[in-house]
Scaffold this motif. Structure first.
Motif, PDB file in Angstrom:
ATOM      1  N   ILE A   1      35.989  -0.377 -26.592  1.00  0.00           N
ATOM      2  CA  ILE A   1      36.968  -1.067 -25.752  1.00  0.00           C
ATOM      3  C   ILE A   1      38.146  -0.141 -25.511  1.00  0.00           C
ATOM      4  O   ILE A   1      38.802   0.300 -26.456  1.00  0.00           O
ATOM      5  CB  ILE A   1      37.414  -2.390 -26.401  1.00  0.00           C
ATOM      6  N   VAL A   2      38.422   0.144 -24.244  1.00  0.00           N
ATOM      7  CA  VAL A   2      39.500   1.055 -23.865  1.00  0.00           C
ATOM      8  C   VAL A   2      40.854   0.365 -23.951  1.00  0.00           C
ATOM      9  O   VAL A   2      41.865   0.992 -24.287  1.00  0.00           O
ATOM     10  CB  VAL A   2      39.262   1.604 -22.435  1.00  0.00           C
ATOM     11  N   ASN A   3      40.891  -0.931 -23.676  1.00  0.00           N
ATOM     12  CA  ASN A   3      42.152  -1.679 -23.758  1.00  0.00           C
ATOM     13  C   ASN A   3      42.691  -1.678 -25.186  1.00  0.00           C
ATOM     14  O   ASN A   3      41.935  -1.508 -26.144  1.00  0.00           O
ATOM     15  CB  ASN A   3      41.938  -3.116 -23.294  1.00  0.00           C
ATOM     16  N   ALA A   4      43.981  -1.920 -25.316  1.00  0.00           N
ATOM     17  CA  ALA A   4      44.617  -1.926 -26.629  1.00  0.00           C
ATOM     18  C   ALA A   4      44.045  -3.026 -27.517  1.00  0.00           C
ATOM     19  O   ALA A   4      43.583  -4.064 -27.043  1.00  0.00           O
ATOM     20  CB  ALA A   4      46.125  -2.121 -26.474  1.00  0.00           C
ATOM     21  N   LYS A   5      44.111  -2.796 -28.817  1.00  0.00           N
ATOM     22  CA  LYS A   5      43.614  -3.771 -29.787  1.00  0.00           C
ATOM     23  C   LYS A   5      44.596  -4.938 -29.870  1.00  0.00           C
ATOM     24  O   LYS A   5      45.718  -4.789 -30.350  1.00  0.00           O
ATOM     25  CB  LYS A   5      43.466  -3.113 -31.160  1.00  0.00           C
ATOM     26  N   GLU A   6      44.196  -6.088 -29.370  1.00  0.00           N
ATOM     27  CA  GLU A   6      44.995  -7.315 -29.420  1.00  0.00           C
ATOM     28  C   GLU A   6      44.063  -8.489 -29.250  1.00  0.00           C
ATOM     29  O   GLU A   6      42.882  -8.328 -28.918  1.00  0.00           O
ATOM     30  CB  GLU A   6      46.092  -7.299 -28.352  1.00  0.00           C
ATOM     31  N   SER A   7      44.582  -9.686 -29.457  1.00  0.00           N
ATOM     32  CA  SER A   7      43.710 -10.864 -29.474  1.00  0.00           C
ATOM     33  C   SER A   7      42.962 -11.063 -28.161  1.00  0.00           C
ATOM     34  O   SER A   7      41.789 -11.446 -28.152  1.00  0.00           O
ATOM     35  CB  SER A   7      44.520 -12.125 -29.804  1.00  0.00           C
TER      36      SER A   7
ATOM     37  N   PRO B   1      45.132   5.067 -33.251  1.00  0.00           N
ATOM     38  CA  PRO B   1      44.861   6.496 -33.477  1.00  0.00           C
ATOM     39  C   PRO B   1      43.414   6.885 -33.169  1.00  0.00           C
ATOM     40  O   PRO B   1      43.155   7.931 -32.563  1.00  0.00           O
ATOM     41  CB  PRO B   1      45.191   6.691 -34.959  1.00  0.00           C
ATOM     42  N   THR B   2      42.476   6.037 -33.573  1.00  0.00           N
ATOM     43  CA  THR B   2      41.056   6.300 -33.300  1.00  0.00           C
ATOM     44  C   THR B   2      40.775   6.230 -31.803  1.00  0.00           C
ATOM     45  O   THR B   2      40.097   7.088 -31.234  1.00  0.00           O
ATOM     46  CB  THR B   2      40.168   5.281 -34.034  1.00  0.00           C
ATOM     47  N   GLN B   3      41.320   5.205 -31.166  1.00  0.00           N
ATOM     48  CA  GLN B   3      41.118   5.032 -29.730  1.00  0.00           C
ATOM     49  C   GLN B   3      41.695   6.213 -28.948  1.00  0.00           C
ATOM     50  O   GLN B   3      41.045   6.761 -28.054  1.00  0.00           O
ATOM     51  CB  GLN B   3      41.771   3.726 -29.282  1.00  0.00           C
TER      52      GLN B   3
ATOM     53  N   ASN C   1      41.299  11.020 -25.649  1.00  0.00           N
ATOM     54  CA  ASN C   1      41.765  12.388 -25.403  1.00  0.00           C
ATOM     55  C   ASN C   1      40.631  13.408 -25.490  1.00  0.00           C
ATOM     56  O   ASN C   1      40.643  14.415 -24.786  1.00  0.00           O
ATOM     57  CB  ASN C   1      42.884  12.749 -26.379  1.00  0.00           C
ATOM     58  N   ASN C   2      39.637  13.135 -26.352  1.00  0.00           N
ATOM     59  CA  ASN C   2      38.474  14.031 -26.457  1.00  0.00           C
ATOM     60  C   ASN C   2      37.493  13.824 -25.301  1.00  0.00           C
ATOM     61  O   ASN C   2      36.581  14.631 -25.102  1.00  0.00           O
ATOM     62  CB  ASN C   2      37.739  13.812 -27.780  1.00  0.00           C
ATOM     63  N   GLN C   3      37.661  12.702 -24.571  1.00  0.00           N
ATOM     64  CA  GLN C   3      36.810  12.371 -23.420  1.00  0.00           C
ATOM     65  C   GLN C   3      35.327  12.317 -23.806  1.00  0.00           C
ATOM     66  O   GLN C   3      34.455  12.722 -23.062  1.00  0.00           O
ATOM     67  CB  GLN C   3      37.035  13.369 -22.289  1.00  0.00           C
ATOM     68  N   ASN C   4      35.084  11.796 -25.002  1.00  0.00           N
ATOM     69  CA  ASN C   4      33.710  11.729 -25.497  1.00  0.00           C
ATOM     70  C   ASN C   4      33.577  10.520 -26.418  1.00  0.00           C
ATOM     71  O   ASN C   4      34.276  10.430 -27.433  1.00  0.00           O
ATOM     72  CB  ASN C   4      33.366  13.017 -26.256  1.00  0.00           C
TER      73      ASN C   4
END
Length: 201
Positions: free
Chosen positions: A112-118, A137-139, A144-147
Protein backbone atom coordinates in the motif's frame (compact mmCIF):
# COMPACT_ATOMS: atom_id res chain seq x y z
CA UNK A 1 -13.05 -6.53 -30.53
CA UNK A 2 -15.18 -9.26 -32.07
CA UNK A 3 -15.34 -12.05 -29.51
CA UNK A 4 -15.88 -14.62 -32.27
CA UNK A 5 -12.55 -13.67 -33.80
CA UNK A 6 -10.86 -14.10 -30.45
CA UNK A 7 -12.33 -17.59 -30.02
CA UNK A 8 -11.05 -18.47 -33.46
CA UNK A 9 -7.63 -16.96 -32.73
CA UNK A 10 -7.09 -18.79 -29.44
CA UNK A 11 -8.56 -22.03 -30.78
CA UNK A 12 -10.54 -22.93 -27.67
CA UNK A 13 -13.63 -21.83 -25.72
CA UNK A 14 -13.18 -18.65 -23.67
CA UNK A 15 -14.08 -20.61 -20.52
CA UNK A 16 -11.15 -22.99 -21.01
CA UNK A 17 -8.85 -20.11 -22.01
CA UNK A 18 -9.57 -18.15 -18.83
CA UNK A 19 -9.45 -21.23 -16.58
CA UNK A 20 -5.97 -22.00 -17.89
CA UNK A 21 -4.69 -18.42 -17.62
CA UNK A 22 -5.97 -18.04 -14.05
CA UNK A 23 -4.98 -21.56 -12.97
CA UNK A 24 -8.52 -22.61 -12.06
CA UNK A 25 -10.29 -25.91 -12.34
CA UNK A 26 -13.65 -25.70 -14.13
CA UNK A 27 -15.50 -25.77 -10.81
CA UNK A 28 -13.28 -23.04 -9.36
CA UNK A 29 -13.85 -20.77 -12.33
CA UNK A 30 -17.64 -21.22 -12.15
CA UNK A 31 -17.57 -20.19 -8.48
CA UNK A 32 -15.23 -17.25 -9.09
CA UNK A 33 -16.59 -15.51 -12.20
CA UNK A 34 -19.88 -15.06 -14.04
CA UNK A 35 -20.19 -15.49 -17.81
CA UNK A 36 -19.93 -11.71 -18.36
CA UNK A 37 -16.84 -11.51 -16.17
CA UNK A 38 -15.22 -14.42 -18.00
CA UNK A 39 -15.82 -12.63 -21.30
CA UNK A 40 -14.25 -9.42 -19.94
CA UNK A 41 -11.24 -11.23 -18.48
CA UNK A 42 -10.67 -13.18 -21.70
CA UNK A 43 -10.76 -9.95 -23.74
CA UNK A 44 -8.33 -8.26 -21.36
CA UNK A 45 -5.87 -11.16 -21.40
CA UNK A 46 -6.10 -11.47 -25.17
CA UNK A 47 -5.40 -7.76 -25.57
CA UNK A 48 -2.48 -7.92 -23.14
CA UNK A 49 -0.85 -10.94 -24.77
CA UNK A 50 -1.68 -10.52 -28.44
CA UNK A 51 -2.00 -6.77 -28.90
CA UNK A 52 0.00 -5.31 -26.00
CA UNK A 53 -2.98 -3.08 -25.26
CA UNK A 54 -5.44 -2.44 -22.47
CA UNK A 55 -9.23 -2.41 -22.39
CA UNK A 56 -11.93 -0.29 -20.80
CA UNK A 57 -14.60 -2.22 -18.93
CA UNK A 58 -17.73 -0.08 -19.04
CA UNK A 59 -20.28 -2.54 -17.65
CA UNK A 60 -23.19 -1.13 -15.68
CA UNK A 61 -23.30 -1.30 -11.89
CA UNK A 62 -23.94 -4.82 -10.64
CA UNK A 63 -22.20 -6.76 -13.42
CA UNK A 64 -19.11 -7.14 -11.24
CA UNK A 65 -16.22 -5.05 -12.54
CA UNK A 66 -14.51 -5.57 -9.17
CA UNK A 67 -14.19 -9.31 -9.69
CA UNK A 68 -12.91 -8.69 -13.20
CA UNK A 69 -10.21 -6.41 -11.74
CA UNK A 70 -9.39 -9.00 -9.08
CA UNK A 71 -9.09 -11.70 -11.73
CA UNK A 72 -6.64 -9.55 -13.69
CA UNK A 73 -4.53 -9.15 -10.54
CA UNK A 74 -4.56 -12.92 -10.10
CA UNK A 75 -3.60 -13.33 -13.75
CA UNK A 76 -0.72 -10.86 -13.41
CA UNK A 77 0.66 -12.64 -10.35
CA UNK A 78 0.41 -15.99 -12.15
CA UNK A 79 2.51 -14.41 -14.93
CA UNK A 80 5.22 -13.43 -12.44
CA UNK A 81 4.25 -9.75 -12.38
CA UNK A 82 3.30 -7.31 -9.60
CA UNK A 83 0.08 -5.69 -10.85
CA UNK A 84 -0.68 -2.09 -9.90
CA UNK A 85 -4.18 -1.23 -8.64
CA UNK A 86 -5.08 2.47 -8.63
CA UNK A 87 -8.36 3.80 -7.26
CA UNK A 88 -10.07 6.98 -6.17
CA UNK A 89 -10.47 6.32 -2.42
CA UNK A 90 -8.53 4.08 -0.02
CA UNK A 91 -11.67 2.33 1.24
CA UNK A 92 -11.87 0.72 -2.20
CA UNK A 93 -8.77 -1.33 -1.29
CA UNK A 94 -11.05 -3.29 1.04
CA UNK A 95 -13.59 -3.77 -1.74
CA UNK A 96 -10.80 -5.16 -3.92
CA UNK A 97 -9.68 -7.52 -1.16
CA UNK A 98 -13.21 -8.87 -0.81
CA UNK A 99 -13.36 -9.46 -4.56
CA UNK A 100 -9.99 -11.22 -4.37
CA UNK A 101 -11.37 -13.34 -1.53
CA UNK A 102 -14.45 -14.20 -3.57
CA UNK A 103 -12.27 -15.52 -6.40
CA UNK A 104 -10.00 -17.52 -4.08
CA UNK A 105 -7.06 -15.10 -4.04
CA UNK A 106 -7.21 -13.52 -0.57
CA UNK A 107 -3.61 -14.55 0.14
CA UNK A 108 -2.22 -12.06 -2.41
CA UNK A 109 -0.38 -9.40 -0.39
CA UNK A 110 -0.66 -5.71 -1.36
CA UNK A 111 2.03 -3.07 -0.99
CA UNK A 112 0.00 0.00 0.00
CA UNK A 113 1.53 3.28 -1.17
CA UNK A 114 -0.80 5.45 0.92
CA UNK A 115 0.22 6.33 4.46
CA UNK A 116 -0.47 3.86 7.26
CA UNK A 117 -3.76 4.95 8.85
CA UNK A 118 -7.16 3.48 9.58
CA UNK A 119 -8.72 4.49 6.26
CA UNK A 120 -6.01 2.68 4.28
CA UNK A 121 -6.35 -0.56 6.24
CA UNK A 122 -7.78 -3.49 4.31
CA UNK A 123 -10.48 -5.31 6.24
CA UNK A 124 -12.30 -8.58 5.81
CA UNK A 125 -16.07 -8.98 5.97
CA UNK A 126 -16.01 -9.17 9.78
CA UNK A 127 -14.13 -5.86 10.03
CA UNK A 128 -10.79 -7.36 11.00
CA UNK A 129 -7.69 -5.70 9.54
CA UNK A 130 -5.94 -8.18 7.24
CA UNK A 131 -3.45 -5.88 5.47
CA UNK A 132 -2.13 -2.42 6.21
CA UNK A 133 0.49 -0.07 4.80
CA UNK A 134 4.07 -0.57 6.01
CA UNK A 135 5.51 1.72 8.64
CA UNK A 136 6.75 4.97 7.10
CA UNK A 137 10.51 4.18 7.16
CA UNK A 138 9.92 0.86 5.37
CA UNK A 139 7.47 2.42 2.93
CA UNK A 140 9.82 5.32 2.14
CA UNK A 141 12.71 2.93 1.53
CA UNK A 142 10.68 0.86 -0.93
CA UNK A 143 9.40 3.95 -2.74
CA UNK A 144 12.82 5.57 -2.95
CA UNK A 145 14.43 2.31 -4.16
CA UNK A 146 11.65 2.05 -6.79
CA UNK A 147 11.51 -1.69 -6.26
CA UNK A 148 8.76 -3.64 -4.46
CA UNK A 149 10.05 -6.61 -2.43
CA UNK A 150 8.93 -10.05 -3.52
CA UNK A 151 6.98 -10.49 -0.29
CA UNK A 152 4.29 -8.30 -1.89
CA UNK A 153 2.18 -9.55 -4.80
CA UNK A 154 0.72 -6.29 -6.07
CA UNK A 155 0.66 -2.53 -5.48
CA UNK A 156 -2.33 -0.51 -4.17
CA UNK A 157 -2.61 3.27 -4.26
CA UNK A 158 -5.03 6.13 -4.77
CA UNK A 159 -4.55 8.57 -7.63
CA UNK A 160 -3.89 11.35 -5.12
CA UNK A 161 -0.54 9.79 -4.23
CA UNK A 162 0.96 10.74 -7.58
CA UNK A 163 -0.27 14.28 -8.22
CA UNK A 164 2.16 16.18 -6.00
CA UNK A 165 4.84 17.75 -8.24
CA UNK A 166 6.88 18.95 -5.24
CA UNK A 167 7.20 15.36 -4.02
CA UNK A 168 8.24 13.40 -7.13
CA UNK A 169 9.41 10.21 -5.37
CA UNK A 170 6.04 8.49 -5.64
CA UNK A 171 5.62 9.54 -9.28
CA UNK A 172 9.03 8.06 -10.05
CA UNK A 173 8.09 4.93 -8.11
CA UNK A 174 4.88 4.49 -10.12
CA UNK A 175 6.76 4.96 -13.37
CA UNK A 176 9.32 2.35 -12.32
CA UNK A 177 6.91 -0.33 -11.09
CA UNK A 178 4.34 0.08 -13.85
CA UNK A 179 6.73 -0.71 -16.69
CA UNK A 180 5.83 -4.09 -18.15
CA UNK A 181 3.16 -4.63 -15.51
CA UNK A 182 -0.61 -4.76 -15.51
CA UNK A 183 -2.17 -1.48 -14.35
CA UNK A 184 -5.79 -1.49 -13.20
CA UNK A 185 -7.36 1.95 -12.95
CA UNK A 186 -10.49 1.66 -10.82
CA UNK A 187 -13.03 4.51 -10.91
CA UNK A 188 -11.02 5.91 -13.81
CA UNK A 189 -13.94 8.07 -14.92
CA UNK A 190 -13.70 10.08 -11.69
CA UNK A 191 -9.93 10.39 -11.93
CA UNK A 192 -10.26 11.79 -15.44
CA UNK A 193 -13.24 14.03 -14.65
CA UNK A 194 -15.61 12.03 -16.87
CA UNK A 195 -19.14 11.05 -15.87
CA UNK A 196 -18.87 7.65 -17.58
CA UNK A 197 -18.28 4.61 -15.44
CA UNK A 198 -15.58 2.08 -16.08
CA UNK A 199 -12.26 0.54 -15.26
CA UNK A 200 -9.20 0.64 -17.49
CA UNK A 201 -6.92 -2.35 -17.47
Amino acid sequence: IDIRKIKKSIGQPLFDYVAGKLDYSNDELVKALSCEQIDAVSLAIYNIEKRHQGIIVGDQTGIGKGRTAAALIRYGVKQGLQPVFLSEKPNLFTDLYRDLSDIGSSALVPFIVNAKESKTNIMDKSGEVVYSAPEKPTQDRIINNQNVPGSYNFVCATYSQFNQPKKPAKQQFLSAVSGGNIIIMDEAHNASGSSNTGEFM
